[in-house]
Design a protein around this motif. Structure first.
Motif, short mmCIF file in Angstrom:
data_model
loop_
_atom_site.label_atom_id
_atom_site.label_comp_id
_atom_site.label_asym_id
_atom_site.label_seq_id
_atom_site.Cartn_x
_atom_site.Cartn_y
_atom_site.Cartn_z
N VAL A 32 17.61 16.60 26.39
CA VAL A 32 17.87 15.23 25.96
C VAL A 32 17.78 14.22 27.09
O VAL A 32 17.35 13.08 26.86
CB VAL A 32 19.20 15.12 25.19
CG1 VAL A 32 19.12 15.87 23.87
CG2 VAL A 32 20.38 15.60 26.00
N ALA A 33 18.16 14.59 28.30
CA ALA A 33 18.06 13.64 29.41
C ALA A 33 16.59 13.28 29.66
O ALA A 33 16.25 12.11 29.84
CB ALA A 33 18.71 14.21 30.67
N PHE A 68 13.37 5.79 14.48
CA PHE A 68 13.16 7.19 14.10
C PHE A 68 13.32 8.12 15.31
O PHE A 68 14.05 9.11 15.26
CB PHE A 68 11.77 7.33 13.47
CG PHE A 68 11.30 8.74 13.29
CD1 PHE A 68 11.85 9.57 12.32
CD2 PHE A 68 10.28 9.26 14.09
CE1 PHE A 68 11.40 10.87 12.14
CE2 PHE A 68 9.83 10.55 13.93
CZ PHE A 68 10.39 11.37 12.95
N TRP A 69 12.65 7.80 16.39
CA TRP A 69 12.71 8.65 17.59
C TRP A 69 14.08 8.61 18.25
O TRP A 69 14.58 9.63 18.72
CB TRP A 69 11.61 8.26 18.57
CG TRP A 69 10.28 8.77 18.12
CD1 TRP A 69 9.37 8.13 17.33
CD2 TRP A 69 9.73 10.06 18.38
NE1 TRP A 69 8.29 8.95 17.09
CE2 TRP A 69 8.48 10.13 17.74
CE3 TRP A 69 10.17 11.16 19.12
CZ2 TRP A 69 7.67 11.25 17.80
CZ3 TRP A 69 9.35 12.28 19.19
CH2 TRP A 69 8.13 12.32 18.52
N ARG A 70 14.71 7.45 18.26
CA ARG A 70 16.07 7.35 18.81
C ARG A 70 17.03 8.20 17.96
O ARG A 70 17.94 8.84 18.48
CB ARG A 70 16.53 5.90 18.83
CG ARG A 70 16.00 5.11 20.00
CD ARG A 70 16.74 5.51 21.25
NE ARG A 70 16.02 5.06 22.43
CZ ARG A 70 16.47 5.24 23.65
NH1 ARG A 70 17.60 5.86 23.85
NH2 ARG A 70 15.77 4.84 24.66
N GLY A 71 16.83 8.18 16.66
CA GLY A 71 17.65 9.00 15.79
C GLY A 71 17.48 10.48 16.07
O GLY A 71 18.46 11.24 16.07
N GLN A 72 16.24 10.89 16.32
CA GLN A 72 16.01 12.30 16.67
C GLN A 72 16.75 12.67 17.96
O GLN A 72 17.34 13.75 18.06
CB GLN A 72 14.52 12.56 16.87
CG GLN A 72 13.72 12.60 15.60
CD GLN A 72 12.32 13.09 15.89
OE1 GLN A 72 12.11 14.27 16.12
NE2 GLN A 72 11.37 12.17 15.90
N LEU A 73 16.69 11.78 18.94
CA LEU A 73 17.39 12.02 20.19
C LEU A 73 18.88 12.24 19.95
O LEU A 73 19.46 13.22 20.40
CB LEU A 73 17.17 10.85 21.16
CG LEU A 73 17.95 10.90 22.47
CD1 LEU A 73 17.47 12.05 23.35
CD2 LEU A 73 17.83 9.57 23.21
N LYS A 81 26.55 10.73 13.83
CA LYS A 81 26.92 9.39 13.37
C LYS A 81 25.90 8.36 13.88
O LYS A 81 25.41 7.53 13.11
CB LYS A 81 28.33 9.03 13.86
CG LYS A 81 28.83 7.70 13.36
CD LYS A 81 30.26 7.45 13.82
CE LYS A 81 30.75 6.10 13.32
NZ LYS A 81 32.11 5.82 13.79
N GLN A 82 25.57 8.44 15.16
CA GLN A 82 24.59 7.51 15.73
C GLN A 82 23.19 7.79 15.16
O GLN A 82 22.43 6.86 14.89
CB GLN A 82 24.58 7.61 17.26
CG GLN A 82 23.81 6.53 17.95
CD GLN A 82 24.41 5.14 17.76
OE1 GLN A 82 25.60 4.97 17.56
NE2 GLN A 82 23.57 4.13 17.80
N ALA A 83 22.86 9.05 14.98
CA ALA A 83 21.56 9.41 14.40
C ALA A 83 21.41 8.81 13.01
O ALA A 83 20.34 8.29 12.66
CB ALA A 83 21.39 10.93 14.35
#
Length: 184
Positions: A32-33, A68-73, A81-83
């Motif tokens: 993830v980093a 979409f990509w931020r949600g995957q992260l 919750k953030q996803a």
């Protein structure tokens, strides 16, 4: 890429392709980093491209893709919750789009969130509404189906993934596992 004798839009396309593949790999392996750094570069490039095109619909679709990509992260980080907030943002950004496929990213992201939070029935429902031609979606649908207890259907799906006849980063990431699982 910058040293190649190409038009700027071709260079940007090549960079976007590379960054998307890098992000896919990093997210798949829960790095993830690294994924966060790659996605930041990708977002900057996307916004630069959008600014140069200067079309509100294009900008909105780019922002939906970023969500979409931020949600995957965040899903890979376990921050469901953030996803889900990013999935909702993606949905809002595409709601006025005329494409019948506008909700596919939303459902793919919701499927991933459900799969990783072990809500396998919900994961199946969402993956069934995502892009059925995407081998990575099909693989995750197969996982959700297997974990939901439908081993026969899951085996069929894994076999379809294993026999996919096209090279892509996503296929390279899932082929070996799909082969192993295709005879569940």
């Amino acid at each position: 890429v910058d040293t190649l004798d190409l038009a700027d839009h071709q260079k940007n396309s090549a960079k976007m392709f590379a960054l998307t593949n890098q992000a896919t790999i990093a997210l798949h392996y829960k790095m993830v980093a690294k994924a966060k750094v790659i996605l930041e570069k990708r977002e900057t490039l996307m916004r630069t491209i959008a600014k140069s095109i200067n079309d509100k619909d294009f900008v909105r679709n780019q922002e939906a893709d970023i969500a979409f990509w931020r949600g995957q992260l965040h899903a890979r980080m376990g921050d469901f919750k953030q996803a889900k907030k990013f999935a909702k943002q993606n949905s809002k950004l595409v709601k006025n789009t005329k494409s019948p496929r506008k909700m596919e990213q939303y459902h793919e992201l919701q499927g991933l969130i459900a799969l990783l939070s072990e809500k396998f029935g919900s994961a199946k429902e969402h993956y069934n509404k995502a892009d059925s031609n995407d081998i990575y979606v099909k693989y995750h649908l197969a996982l959700a189906t297997a974990y939901a207890g439908d081993k026969k259907t899951a085996s069929t799906l894994f076999k379809e993934v294993a026999e996919y006849n096209f090279n892509s980063v996503e296929f390279a990431l899932v082929r070996k596992d799909a082969i192993a699982r295709s005879s569940i």
